[in-house]
Design a protein around this motif. Structure first.
Motif, PDB file in Angstrom:
ATOM      1  N   UNK A 198      13.638 -30.000 -46.147  1.00  0.00           N
ATOM      2  CA  UNK A 198      11.740 -30.216 -46.305  1.00  0.00           C
ATOM      3  C   UNK A 198      11.234 -30.143 -44.720  1.00  0.00           C
ATOM      4  N   UNK A 199      11.245 -29.096 -44.679  1.00  0.00           N
ATOM      5  CA  UNK A 199       9.810 -28.150 -43.218  1.00  0.00           C
ATOM      6  C   UNK A 199      10.816 -28.552 -42.601  1.00  0.00           C
ATOM      7  N   UNK A 248      11.616 -30.442 -38.270  1.00  0.00           N
ATOM      8  CA  UNK A 248      10.266 -31.367 -38.548  1.00  0.00           C
ATOM      9  C   UNK A 248      11.576 -32.925 -37.837  1.00  0.00           C
ATOM     10  N   UNK A 249      12.430 -32.902 -36.876  1.00  0.00           N
ATOM     11  CA  UNK A 249      13.013 -33.600 -36.434  1.00  0.00           C
ATOM     12  C   UNK A 249      13.350 -32.882 -34.820  1.00  0.00           C
ATOM     13  N   UNK A 285      13.173 -31.874 -30.980  1.00  0.00           N
ATOM     14  CA  UNK A 285      11.951 -32.745 -29.977  1.00  0.00           C
ATOM     15  C   UNK A 285      11.567 -31.177 -29.181  1.00  0.00           C
ATOM     16  N   UNK A 343      20.487 -35.617 -37.653  1.00  0.00           N
ATOM     17  CA  UNK A 343      18.984 -36.183 -39.015  1.00  0.00           C
ATOM     18  C   UNK A 343      19.723 -35.690 -40.540  1.00  0.00           C
TER      19      UNK A 343
END
Lengths: 271, 415
Positions: free
Chosen positions: B97-98, B101-102, B104, B119
């Protein structure tokens, strides 16, 4: 048990996230990881200066090393608690996008601080050499004491981080609370001082025993004392000052975990 | 045994702001005192949804914004808990999903690949093994040791997509990740997704607004509307239904907007009575299928004689891009108008525009070229996609028939 197994399955993620936290924190800092030891060192210096004015009975142990040995577990607790409380909110983008057990965030925050604590041990070793304090085999207790501290900060950050998702007041209140907690823990002064005032001098009269019990309900009281005893004095941990705090921790850990798990289901909707 | 079983799934969200701590305490005290506070207004994102998905199925989920697609995926990937109903899943779920997102920003591309991999549930060893593949696919080799904060947004998305699609899981959940990067990379992503889906036998849930993509990749398509499954089955049929609903919605919206813009400038010699579309039988309509005949009917009332007039009927888009125009001046024997009411039909045998909303404009000139009447957006109509829309290439504005000659053999389009 099932909880442990699930956490074990996610150990790699936790390690990677902790590694990320450390990398991110020190990436663009010139002094890098030395910041981790600078904080306890500076506080030790300030405490030593204060001590020169007010006079604290240390029982023959040089005050700087005593203060440093108190600051190590204290800062470990304080930082992992405050990081832990903000850890869930701080990872909002991940929480909205992907699932893994949410307790990983507070646990990871604690693991990150564990790495910094580890570095502080080198400073402590340096101080021990300087003041010629020799460690004894009693240091085998130290890993256990640290593990206990880790559990205590987890109890704190599980509840705190869950409430913080709903009410950000918690995140703001935590630094103040922890500041207060430092003064009611034997950080600046040794626990022996509290013992002698309350138990030997009976400073508060008939309430003294009761007050001492209440004082040791704070798990940090026992932890800091045990850390100093095993690292510096070559004595075994003092169970009489440890058990009230342990009792509190054992009772609160399952409660705070359930609280966290119950709140967790709506994190993604609310955060 | 189905790999995903959804039973009477309902998800409600509370509308409005979360109460502050004070409000919340007052609310609890009020409850203790026996007062009943009015329940907060709820929004039902999913409403009693039930379905099953078998292992190996590739299921597309389509619907308008707010239909409940993303909520459904979030529930299946365990990000949020249902208000009512049950979800049973037999297998590991990997949500894409998208992408990114994780990520950094402070970390380098390399570090982020490992982090994002962790993740998404990849072990360090798995990432090690696939690392070169990931970097090569993302075309990021020269930048892999640069912090992600210095990446362009396209670079970030490429890398994230490459990591996300290296995950191994029984159930893949894909939410709009295909619309990434430039056209060339989109193509690459699409191929990778397709091989991912077709060759590894995963169960896939795909949410996209690109209906053609969904139709092409999925064996089954579900259409959500206002939290309910309104269609579930053969991709082309569901897509057709979606287009119909979609057009209706666009039309309602654009008709209102366009009508406000309709303006007629007239010298007063002619009154415009009516402009509109009619079908072959003369019945008023407001939509035609792409490639079908377009018949515009105009009714004018002449207040005084107007010899040798020129009548122009044209079409334009809602943002005033002029498309077609037909003039009576090009006719061999231009028609004359009589005093009183005249009815004029302008016929385009095959209106070539692709599906969308279009408008009619009209102009009338007198024998010397002086403008007597002119107006734009006098009628608004909808063009619907042809029956075989799903097979058509996506990038086009005109729908023109084509014929092919391959190795001297002629090929015609399907009827």
């Amino acid at each position: 048990m099932a909880v442990m197994r699930e956490l074990l399955a996610y150990r790699e993620l936790m390690v990677t996230l902790a590694w990320k936290n450390i990398l991110v924190r020190y990436k663009q800092a010139y002094l890098g990881l030395s910041w981790a030891v600078l904080k306890p060192l500076l506080m030790m210096l300030i405490f030593s200066v204060v001590k020169a004015f007010v006079g604290i009975e240390t029982g023959g142990m040089p005050y700087p090393i005593l203060a440093f040995a108190a600051l190590m577990p204290w800062i470990f607790f304080q930082e992992s608690a405050s990081e832990g409380v903000n850890s869930v909110v701080g990872n909002a983008s991940l929480i909205r996008k992907i699932y893994f057990p949410r307790e990983i965030f507070p646990i990871t925050a604690t693991l990150t601080k564990l790495a910094e604590l580890f570095i502080s041990f080198f400073i402590l070793a340096g101080l021990m050499i300087f003041y010629q304090v020799a460690p004894t085999w009693q240091v085998v207790w130290v890993p256990l004491i640290i593990f206990y501290t880790l559990i205590v900060s987890l109890v704190f950050s599980l509840v705190g981080s869950a409430i913080n998702v709903y009410y950000r007041d918690v995140g703001v209140a935590i630094p103040v609370l922890l500041q207060i907690a430092m003064y009611i823990s034997p950080v600046i002064y040794p626990l022996a001082l509290v013992q002698s005032r309350l138990l030997e001098d009976q400073a508060a009269g008939s309430l003294s025993e009761m007050l001492y019990f209440i004082y040791t309900l704070n798990p940090l009281a026992g932890i800091i004392d045990a850390f100093q005893r095993t690292m510096l004095y070559g004595q075994s941990p003092d169970l009489s000052s440890l058990w009230p705090g342990m009792l509190v921790t054992v009772v609160l850990l399952p409660i705070s975990y359930r609280f966290f798990k119950a709140a967790e289901t709506r994190f993604a909707d609310v955060i | 045994m189905s790999i995903i079983t959804i039973e009477h799934l309902t998800k409600e969200f509370r509308l409005g702001q979360l109460q502050g701590l004070g409000g919340s305490i007052r609310h609890q005290l009020g409850r203790l005192a026996g007062r009943r506070a009015p329940p907060p207004p709820m929004f039902r994102a999913l409403d009693d949804v039930s379905f099953t998905i078998e292992a190996g199925e590739v299921v597309g989920i389509i619907g308008h914004n707010g239909a409940g697609k993303s909520t459904l995926l979030k529930l299946i990937s365990n990000i949020t808990a249902p208000s009512a109903g049950r979800i049973r899943i037999a297998g590991r779920v990997a949500p894409l999903i998208e992408v990114g997102a994780g990520f950094v920003p402070e970390l380098t591309g390399r570090e982020n690949v490992y982090l994002n991999g962790a993740i998404l549930g990849l072990s360090r060893r798995e990432v090690d093994r696939q690392f070169d593949d990931i970097v090569e696919f993302a075309e990021m080799a020269p930048f892999i040791d640069t912090p992600v904060k210095r990446y362009s947004s396209g670079m970030k998305v490429k890398l994230a997509f490459a990591v996300a699609t290296s995950v191994e899981a029984e159930i893949l959940i894909v939410d709009e990740v295909l619309a990434v990067g430039d056209l060339a990379f989109q193509r690459k992503c699409f191929d990778r997704m397709e091989s991912f889906i077709k060759h590894r036998g995963h169960t896939v849930l795909l949410v996209s607004h690109n209906i053609r993509q969904v139709v092409r990749m999925c064996d089954r398509v579900m259409m959500l509307d206002q939290g309910r499954v309104v269609a579930d089955g053969e991709p082309l049929q569901v897509a057709e239904r979606f287009y119909a609903q979609s057009n209706k919605k666009i039309q309602d919206h654009q008709l209102d907007a366009a009508r406000l813009n309709g303006k007629v400038r007239s010298s007063g010699e002619i009154d415009l009575l009516e402009v509109g579309l009619v079908d072959a039988a003369g019945v008023a309509i407001d939509q035609v299928r792409s490639g079908d005949p377009l018949r515009v009917r105009v009714r004018l009332e002449l207040n005084q004689a107007l010899p040798d007039p020129e009548i122009v009927v044209g079409t334009h888009t809602t943002d005033f891009f002029y498309l077609t125009a037909g003039s009576t001046a090009t006719l061999e024997h231009p028609p004359q108008l009589r005093l009183g009411v005249n009815e004029i039909d302008c016929l385009i045998p095959s209106f070539p525009m692709v599906a969308g909303t279009y408008c009619v404009r009209l102009a009338v000139f007198d024998g010397s070229g002086r403008m007597v009447l002119a107006g734009e957006t006098l009628a608004v109509f909808q063009v619907t996609p042809p029956a075989d829309e799903a097979h058509r290439p996506p990038l086009r504005n005109l729908h023109l028939p084509t014929a092919w000659v391959v190795n001297e053999q002629s090929f015609e389009e399907r009827g």
